[in-house]
Design a protein around this motif. Structure first.
Motif, PDB file in Angstrom:
ATOM      1  N   GLU A 214      -3.055   9.286   1.719  1.00  0.00           N
ATOM      2  CA  GLU A 214      -2.837  10.513   1.204  1.00  0.00           C
ATOM      3  C   GLU A 214      -4.074  11.248   0.789  1.00  0.00           C
ATOM      4  O   GLU A 214      -5.066  10.724   0.631  1.00  0.00           O
ATOM      5  CB  GLU A 214      -1.870  10.551   0.043  1.00  0.00           C
ATOM      6  N   ARG A 215      -4.152  12.421   0.823  1.00  0.00           N
ATOM      7  CA  ARG A 215      -5.315  13.465   0.452  1.00  0.00           C
ATOM      8  C   ARG A 215      -5.347  13.120  -1.069  1.00  0.00           C
ATOM      9  O   ARG A 215      -4.370  13.517  -1.954  1.00  0.00           O
ATOM     10  CB  ARG A 215      -5.203  14.833   0.692  1.00  0.00           C
ATOM     11  N   VAL A 220      -9.856  10.725   1.216  1.00  0.00           N
ATOM     12  CA  VAL A 220      -8.420  10.262   2.007  1.00  0.00           C
ATOM     13  C   VAL A 220      -8.268   8.917   1.067  1.00  0.00           C
ATOM     14  O   VAL A 220      -9.219   8.137   1.081  1.00  0.00           O
ATOM     15  CB  VAL A 220      -8.478  10.094   3.182  1.00  0.00           C
ATOM     16  N   LEU A 240     -13.657  13.269   2.720  1.00  0.00           N
ATOM     17  CA  LEU A 240     -13.124  14.220   3.847  1.00  0.00           C
ATOM     18  C   LEU A 240     -14.283  14.818   4.661  1.00  0.00           C
ATOM     19  O   LEU A 240     -14.012  15.410   5.838  1.00  0.00           O
ATOM     20  CB  LEU A 240     -12.388  15.329   3.050  1.00  0.00           C
ATOM     21  N   VAL A 251      -5.677  14.492   8.122  1.00  0.00           N
ATOM     22  CA  VAL A 251      -5.567  15.148   6.701  1.00  0.00           C
ATOM     23  C   VAL A 251      -6.101  16.564   6.838  1.00  0.00           C
ATOM     24  O   VAL A 251      -5.398  17.478   6.352  1.00  0.00           O
ATOM     25  CB  VAL A 251      -6.190  14.569   5.546  1.00  0.00           C
TER      26      VAL A 251
END
Length: 259
Positions: A214-215, A220, A240, A251
């Motif tokens: 998940e972000r 991440v 990221l 993402v």
């Protein structure tokens, strides 16, 4: 002399024919190899798509199951009436009955590791654990359940630094007039069912790996353990800005096929 010239020409012609044949066969071989590589790549990509779709469906099914189980428990008329009676008329006997019910649920629901009962302000009134978790604050998710008047599923989190990973589900308990009287919060251990499903390899290969991430801010965060790293769940981050990782691309750019 003429025979010699003709013989040389004949041998030259045979050499040229063989040379052309070798060139044709080489080109055909390269073309065949390229087609084989293209076909193999298409098959491999399709296999990965099927694998990802299957694993995604398993994760969705796991989420649906734990929410359904929690709602069925919270929606039991006898269980609900016991809670409401205790909320309205607190006494030790009813409290002990509720705790016994919690203990029974935790004994039979292996992926449920703790249960909390809170008031509408999110204050914990009763807490029971299977010993794998200490009492913790569930105020935020309980208040969200009160506000939304429906179940709320939280994010994955660590019970303690370096400890086990859990996820919470909050279910409001309603009075007869449909107002929220209390909130039941179930602490679920994803290691029991979810992580085992994610980490299970397909029978045809041991190379594929399913990653749940998940972000988290500007990074991440990987939820499950990575096969080739010694990291624990919820401990490996990738910035990221590092777009060499497919997870980062996913993402940033959305669903797709990334290498």
């Amino acid at each position: 002399m003429e025979t010699t010239i003709r013989g040389n020409k004949s041998r030259l012609g045979i050499i040229v024919v063989f040379a052309l044949a070798i060139i044709v066969l080489t080109i055909a071989g390269l073309f065949f190899k390229k087609n084989e590589e293209t076909t193999w790549k298409k098959q491999a990509v399709q296999q990965l798509r099927n694998f990802a779709a299957f694993k995604t469906q398993q994760v969705i099914l796991w989420k649906t199951d734990i929410i359904t189980d929690s709602k069925e428990i919270a929606g039991s008329p006898l269980f609900t009436s016991t809670i409401l009676n205790w909320i309205n008329h607190p006494d030790r006997k009813r409290e002990d009955i509720i705790k016994q019910n919690f203990e029974t649920i935790l004994r039979y629901k292996r992926d449920h590791s703790a249960m909390s009962l809170t008031n509408i302000s999110g204050k914990t009134l009763i807490f029971v654990s299977d010993k794998s978790s200490d009492q913790y604050s569930v105020k935020d998710i309980a208040c969200r359940a009160v506000k939304n008047k429906k179940e709320v599923i939280g994010d994955f989190y660590k019970g303690s630094p370096g400890g086990a990973v859990f996820i919470d589900i909050a279910i409001p308990v309603f009075k007869a007039n449909k107002k929220v009287a209390a909130v039941l919060v179930f602490q679920v251990d994803p290691k029991v069912n979810l992580f085992s499903v994610i980490n299970r390899q397909p029978s045809y290969s041991s190379n594929e790996e399913f990653l749940l991430f998940e972000r988290k801010g500007d990074s991440v965060l990987f939820i499950n353990r990575l096969k080739n790293r010694g990291n624990a769940p919820l401990s490996f981050y990738i910035s990221l800005t590092d777009t060499s990782f497919p997870a980062v691309k996913s993402v940033l750019y959305g669903p797709g096929l990334y290498e």
